[in-house]
Write a protein that holds these residues in place. Structure first.
Motif, short mmCIF file in Angstrom:
data_model
loop_
_atom_site.label_atom_id
_atom_site.label_comp_id
_atom_site.label_asym_id
_atom_site.label_seq_id
_atom_site.Cartn_x
_atom_site.Cartn_y
_atom_site.Cartn_z
N ASP A 4 0.81 -1.22 0.00
CA ASP A 4 0.00 0.00 0.00
C ASP A 4 0.85 1.27 0.00
N ARG A 5 2.16 1.11 -0.20
CA ARG A 5 3.12 2.24 -0.28
C ARG A 5 3.38 2.85 1.09
N ARG A 6 2.97 2.21 2.14
CA ARG A 6 3.15 2.73 3.49
C ARG A 6 4.62 2.92 3.82
N GLY A 7 4.97 4.11 4.29
CA GLY A 7 6.30 4.38 4.81
C GLY A 7 7.34 4.80 3.79
N ILE A 8 7.03 4.70 2.49
CA ILE A 8 8.05 5.03 1.50
C ILE A 8 8.24 6.55 1.41
N LEU A 9 9.41 6.96 0.94
CA LEU A 9 9.67 8.38 0.76
C LEU A 9 8.89 8.96 -0.42
N ARG A 10 8.56 8.12 -1.38
CA ARG A 10 7.71 8.44 -2.53
C ARG A 10 8.44 9.16 -3.65
N TYR A 11 9.25 10.15 -3.35
CA TYR A 11 9.95 10.94 -4.37
C TYR A 11 11.42 10.56 -4.43
N GLY A 12 11.99 10.66 -5.62
CA GLY A 12 13.43 10.45 -5.79
C GLY A 12 13.93 11.22 -6.98
N SER A 13 15.19 11.64 -6.93
CA SER A 13 15.77 12.34 -8.06
C SER A 13 17.27 12.16 -8.08
N LEU A 41 19.01 14.12 -16.00
CA LEU A 41 18.19 14.36 -14.82
C LEU A 41 17.11 13.30 -14.77
N ALA A 42 17.07 12.56 -13.67
CA ALA A 42 16.02 11.57 -13.44
C ALA A 42 15.25 11.97 -12.19
N ALA A 43 13.94 12.09 -12.31
CA ALA A 43 13.11 12.46 -11.17
C ALA A 43 11.82 11.66 -11.25
N LEU A 44 11.32 11.23 -10.09
CA LEU A 44 10.11 10.43 -10.10
C LEU A 44 9.28 10.60 -8.84
N ASP A 45 8.01 10.23 -8.98
CA ASP A 45 7.03 10.31 -7.91
C ASP A 45 6.15 9.07 -7.98
N VAL A 65 11.70 4.48 -2.98
CA VAL A 65 11.16 3.29 -2.30
C VAL A 65 11.75 3.10 -0.91
N ALA A 66 12.73 3.91 -0.54
CA ALA A 66 13.32 3.81 0.80
C ALA A 66 12.27 4.13 1.85
N ILE A 67 12.40 3.49 3.00
CA ILE A 67 11.48 3.73 4.11
C ILE A 67 11.87 5.02 4.83
N ASN A 68 10.88 5.86 5.05
CA ASN A 68 11.09 7.12 5.76
C ASN A 68 11.29 6.83 7.24
N PRO A 69 12.48 7.09 7.78
CA PRO A 69 12.73 6.76 9.19
C PRO A 69 11.88 7.59 10.16
N ILE A 70 11.40 8.73 9.71
CA ILE A 70 10.59 9.59 10.57
C ILE A 70 9.13 9.13 10.61
N ALA A 71 8.66 8.57 9.51
CA ALA A 71 7.24 8.18 9.42
C ALA A 71 7.10 6.84 8.71
N PRO A 72 7.62 5.76 9.30
CA PRO A 72 7.64 4.47 8.61
C PRO A 72 6.27 3.81 8.45
N GLU A 73 5.24 4.34 9.11
CA GLU A 73 3.91 3.74 9.01
C GLU A 73 2.91 4.62 8.27
N LEU A 88 3.59 0.52 -12.48
CA LEU A 88 3.83 0.85 -11.07
C LEU A 88 2.97 2.01 -10.59
N GLY A 89 2.54 2.87 -11.50
CA GLY A 89 1.85 4.08 -11.09
C GLY A 89 2.85 5.11 -10.59
N VAL A 90 3.85 5.37 -11.42
CA VAL A 90 4.92 6.31 -11.06
C VAL A 90 5.09 7.31 -12.19
N ALA A 91 5.25 8.58 -11.81
CA ALA A 91 5.58 9.61 -12.79
C ALA A 91 7.10 9.64 -12.93
N ILE A 92 7.57 9.40 -14.15
CA ILE A 92 9.01 9.34 -14.43
C ILE A 92 9.37 10.48 -15.37
#
Length: 196
Positions: free
Chosen positions: A84-93, A104-108, A178-186, A145-149
């Protein structure tokens, strides 16, 4: 451990895939298209994803079905791993230099799949790989995946370097997202409360 195993069989391709997101970049990839294998190896190494993938496709026709379907299967494996995408950082670049090329690679990971590529690849082919299939790969991956690339070429003349920069940059940007956010992992990283 976020792990998925996917099998997809059609009249055009037969693919098996095992993916571990939190890996070390180990890979065993066989698509029968040498340049595609090389790009996927770079993607997994730079994203530190463990990927085993075998594709038996209709490459006697051309590489289109293999390239598109491999992207679908890998993206489906990521989707299964992320749940369910819980805890992921969601964005990357990533701003990635590859010799004279700069990408430049950026995604959401938003649930809304789209691929926006601004590339000027001089060669029509690299090895047996048609370079127009670069866009087909990322469009299929984004949709599944449902990702904006977003991939934007800021510099570059060598076709191999440009495409390599895309796959390396995408791997590193996806690893961030896709990394887990250590501040809000849930938490689901959306004000809507859902990404799917």
């Amino acid at each position: 451990m976020r792990h998925a195993e996917i099998t997809r069989n059609t009249s055009e391709t037969k693919i098996t895939c095992q993916l571990t997101i939190d890996g070390s970049g180990q890979h065993q990839i066989q698509t029968k298209i040498g340049f595609l294998d090389h790009m996927l190896e770079l993607f997994t190494r730079h994203g530190r994803f463990d990927l085993t993938l075998v594709c038996d496709g209709d490459i006697e026709v051309d590489g289109h079905h293999t390239t598109e379907d491999v992207a679908i299967v890998i993206a489906r494996a990521f989707s299964e791993c992320l749940g369910d995408r819980r805890g992921i950082l969601r964005y990357g670049s990533m701003l990635l230099p590859m010799d004279e090329a700069l990408i430049l690679a950026a995604l959401d990971i938003s649930g809304r799949g789209m691929a926006c590529l601004e590339l000027d690849i001089p060669a029509a082919q690299i090895g047996s790989f048609d370079t127009e299939l670069v866009e087909e790969f990322f469009v299929a991956f984004a949709r599944e995946l449902g990702v904006a690339i977003h991939l934007q070429q800021l510099a570059g003349k060598n076709s191999h370097h440009i495409v390599e920069g895309c796959f390396k940059g995408f791997g590193r940007a996806l690893a961030q997202a896709v990394a887990i956010n250590p501040i809000a992992p849930e938490e689901i990283p959306s004000t809507k409360g859902t990404i799917l």
